[in-house]
Write a protein that holds these residues in place. Structure first.
Motif, PDB file in Angstrom:
ATOM      1  N   UNK A   1       0.911  -1.048  -0.148  1.00 38.45           N
ATOM      2  CA  UNK A   1      -0.054   0.087  -0.021  1.00 38.45           C
ATOM      3  C   UNK A   1       0.826   1.182   0.150  1.00 38.45           C
ATOM      4  N   UNK A   2       2.036   1.297   0.816  1.00 39.28           N
ATOM      5  CA  UNK A   2       2.831   2.332   0.843  1.00 39.28           C
ATOM      6  C   UNK A   2       3.623   2.436  -0.732  1.00 39.28           C
ATOM      7  N   UNK A   3       3.785   1.387  -1.385  1.00 37.33           N
ATOM      8  CA  UNK A   3       4.551   1.565  -2.715  1.00 37.33           C
ATOM      9  C   UNK A   3       3.341   2.350  -3.584  1.00 37.33           C
ATOM     10  N   UNK A   4       2.147   1.803  -3.536  1.00 34.07           N
ATOM     11  CA  UNK A   4       1.045   2.386  -4.544  1.00 34.07           C
ATOM     12  C   UNK A   4       0.891   3.797  -4.156  1.00 34.07           C
ATOM     13  N   UNK A   5       1.089   4.333  -3.111  1.00 35.57           N
ATOM     14  CA  UNK A   5       0.941   5.807  -2.943  1.00 35.57           C
ATOM     15  C   UNK A   5       2.092   6.632  -3.355  1.00 35.57           C
ATOM     16  N   UNK A   6       3.216   5.943  -4.037  1.00 36.78           N
ATOM     17  CA  UNK A   6       4.341   6.909  -4.431  1.00 36.78           C
ATOM     18  C   UNK A   6       4.151   7.125  -5.883  1.00 36.78           C
ATOM     19  N   UNK A   7       4.180   8.325  -6.114  1.00 37.29           N
ATOM     20  CA  UNK A   7       4.073   8.912  -7.463  1.00 37.29           C
ATOM     21  C   UNK A   7       5.352   9.288  -8.378  1.00 37.29           C
ATOM     22  N   UNK A   8       6.477   8.991  -8.092  1.00 39.70           N
ATOM     23  CA  UNK A   8       7.502   9.542  -8.797  1.00 39.70           C
ATOM     24  C   UNK A   8       8.136   8.242  -9.652  1.00 39.70           C
TER      25      UNK A   8
ATOM     26  N   UNK B   1       1.788 -11.524 -17.824  1.00 34.87           N
ATOM     27  CA  UNK B   1       2.597 -10.560 -17.017  1.00 34.87           C
ATOM     28  C   UNK B   1       1.763 -10.101 -15.859  1.00 34.87           C
ATOM     29  N   UNK B   2       2.524 -10.181 -14.560  1.00 35.45           N
ATOM     30  CA  UNK B   2       1.632 -10.024 -13.282  1.00 35.45           C
ATOM     31  C   UNK B   2       1.971  -8.999 -12.521  1.00 35.45           C
ATOM     32  N   UNK B   3       1.234  -8.528 -11.518  1.00 41.54           N
ATOM     33  CA  UNK B   3       1.837  -7.675 -10.375  1.00 41.54           C
ATOM     34  C   UNK B   3       0.571  -7.705  -9.392  1.00 41.54           C
ATOM     35  N   UNK B   4       0.766  -7.415  -8.323  1.00 41.60           N
ATOM     36  CA  UNK B   4      -0.031  -7.206  -7.101  1.00 41.60           C
ATOM     37  C   UNK B   4      -1.038  -5.880  -7.464  1.00 41.60           C
ATOM     38  N   UNK B   5      -2.472  -5.875  -7.385  1.00 45.68           N
ATOM     39  CA  UNK B   5      -3.334  -5.125  -7.846  1.00 45.68           C
ATOM     40  C   UNK B   5      -3.046  -3.772  -7.144  1.00 45.68           C
ATOM     41  N   UNK B   6      -2.504  -3.665  -5.678  1.00 42.84           N
ATOM     42  CA  UNK B   6      -2.375  -2.396  -5.096  1.00 42.84           C
ATOM     43  C   UNK B   6      -0.989  -1.811  -5.815  1.00 42.84           C
ATOM     44  N   UNK B   7      -0.073  -2.688  -6.057  1.00 47.55           N
ATOM     45  CA  UNK B   7       1.337  -2.132  -6.779  1.00 47.55           C
ATOM     46  C   UNK B   7       0.833  -1.431  -8.109  1.00 47.55           C
ATOM     47  N   UNK B   8      -0.224  -1.823  -8.727  1.00 47.35           N
ATOM     48  CA  UNK B   8      -0.530  -1.335 -10.072  1.00 47.35           C
ATOM     49  C   UNK B   8      -0.800   0.088 -10.183  1.00 47.35           C
ATOM     50  N   UNK B   9      -1.125   0.704  -8.891  1.00 50.12           N
ATOM     51  CA  UNK B   9      -1.190   2.157  -8.939  1.00 50.12           C
ATOM     52  C   UNK B   9      -0.011   2.841  -8.607  1.00 50.12           C
TER      53      UNK B   9
ATOM     54  N   UNK C   1       5.973   4.053 -10.750  1.00 51.42           N
ATOM     55  CA  UNK C   1       7.173   3.464 -11.296  1.00 51.42           C
ATOM     56  C   UNK C   1       6.850   1.827 -11.601  1.00 51.42           C
ATOM     57  N   UNK C   2       6.157   1.180 -10.857  1.00 54.87           N
ATOM     58  CA  UNK C   2       5.758  -0.173 -11.252  1.00 54.87           C
ATOM     59  C   UNK C   2       4.974  -0.449 -12.492  1.00 54.87           C
ATOM     60  N   UNK C   3       4.046   0.674 -12.419  1.00 53.16           N
ATOM     61  CA  UNK C   3       3.156   0.546 -13.522  1.00 53.16           C
ATOM     62  C   UNK C   3       3.728   1.012 -14.722  1.00 53.16           C
ATOM     63  N   UNK C   4       4.824   1.708 -14.753  1.00 51.43           N
ATOM     64  CA  UNK C   4       5.399   2.369 -16.105  1.00 51.43           C
ATOM     65  C   UNK C   4       6.452   1.041 -16.205  1.00 51.43           C
ATOM     66  N   UNK C   5       7.087   0.369 -15.327  1.00 53.85           N
ATOM     67  CA  UNK C   5       7.875  -0.754 -15.800  1.00 53.85           C
ATOM     68  C   UNK C   5       7.039  -1.808 -16.536  1.00 53.85           C
TER      69      UNK C   5
END
Length: 299
Positions: free
Chosen positions: A85-92, A267-275, A278-282
């Motif tokens: 959840x903390x990761x998903x809040x990061x916008x940079x 290709x898969x990731x956690x749904x929370x990380x999808x927001x 940086x993770x969405x970009x990669x």
């Protein structure tokens, strides 16, 4: 209880219960074995409770430890969820993204895909985890996974990118020495390369009416990267991804069909990380690169 134990002690406790030895748990946590041993002793003292039986083969969790392990494991999962959840809040578009894939994809496909990604996102560091085991995205062992099967967990976002055929192949040097088989039954007259402990190839061969035994593989390994290198060296006939065969000078796909099921690419990731930006970009960049890799025509 003398005092409330520090979380680091519980973390060490959990690793020892899972692995049954100080050495394996220490490797997982990146700690020394003596440090881990001190953690277990400190936890037992704080709880005033014995947790493990010391045996010649390692540490065996006693009934008290097994009762405690379930809530500790749940706490680990909850903390991993909090980190997500903390990761998903990061916008940079900076930080680190951890990618896991099979050893073949990690070694022979991913490096080329990462070239344009690194140029596009130079501030994002990339960690890669080559593994033929299914790394657990829910526990943050990786942020993004390239899978050759469909993930089923509801907490994951998964996208099917295509399919890669698996073909029978050999290096041209081997075929020049031994001749080119023109039908499946002629494989028995050749040096075949296959798995050691896995019966995946044998089961499929028997299923399609091509009786096969483990001892008919003159070279055996359960490492898919090692198998590919043996094929590239011209040591025999085996099985590999079509896209890899097509892109490797000297490798030849044989002209008969063994009806091997294609590899699905997900290709898969956690749904929370999808927001997480940086993770969405990669994730999106990897999807684009993999689709191009799967579908690119080979000259």
């Amino acid at each position: 209880m003398n005092r409330e134990p520090d979380w680091s002690l519980w973390r060490s406790f959990s690793a020892v219960v899972k692995h049954g030895s100080l050495s394996a748990a220490a490797r997982e946590l990146g700690l020394s074995q003596p440090t881990l041993g001190r953690h277990i002793e400190a936890l037992e003292q704080a709880l005033d409770l014995s947790l493990f039986e010391r045996t010649l083969s390692g540490l065996k969790a006693n009934p008290a430890a097994l009762r405690l392990y379930e809530p500790v494991a749940a706490a680990e999962t909850a903390l991993a969820q909090a980190a997500i959840l903390a990761e998903s809040a990061q916008a940079e578009f900076s930080g680190t993204v951890r990618i896991t894939a099979s050893t073949v994809v990690s070694n022979y496909v991913l490096p080329t895909l990462l070239l344009p990604i690194r140029e596009r996102y130079p501030a994002i560091a990339v960690e890669t985890v080559p593994s033929d085991a299914a790394e657990n995205l829910l526990l943050r062992e990786a942020d993004i996974a390239i899978r050759m099967f469909r993930p089923t967990q509801l907490e994951l976002v998964a996208k099917k990118l295509g399919e890669i055929p698996v073909l029978t192949c050999a290096h041209e040097n081997y075929l020049a020495r031994r001749g080119i088989p023109t039908k499946p039954s002629e494989l028995y007259d050749h040096d075949m390369i296959g798995f050691d402990r896995s019966d995946l190839i044998i089961s499929h061969a028997n299923h399609i009416g091509l009786p096969l035994r483990r001892d008919q593989f003159v070279l055996r390994t359960d490492s898919q990267t090692q198998m590919w290198e043996l094929l590239r060296a011209g040591l025999g006939i085996g099985f590999a991804q079509k896209s890899l065969i097509d892109r490797t000078p000297g490798m030849v796909a044989l002209g008969f069909d063994l009806a091997i099921p294609p590899l699905q690419v997900w290709l898969t990731t956690h749904k929370e990380l999808f927001t997480s930006h940086r993770i969405r970009a990669i994730y999106d960049a990897l999807a684009e690169g993999l689709i191009g890799y799967i579908n690119a025509p080979i000259d």
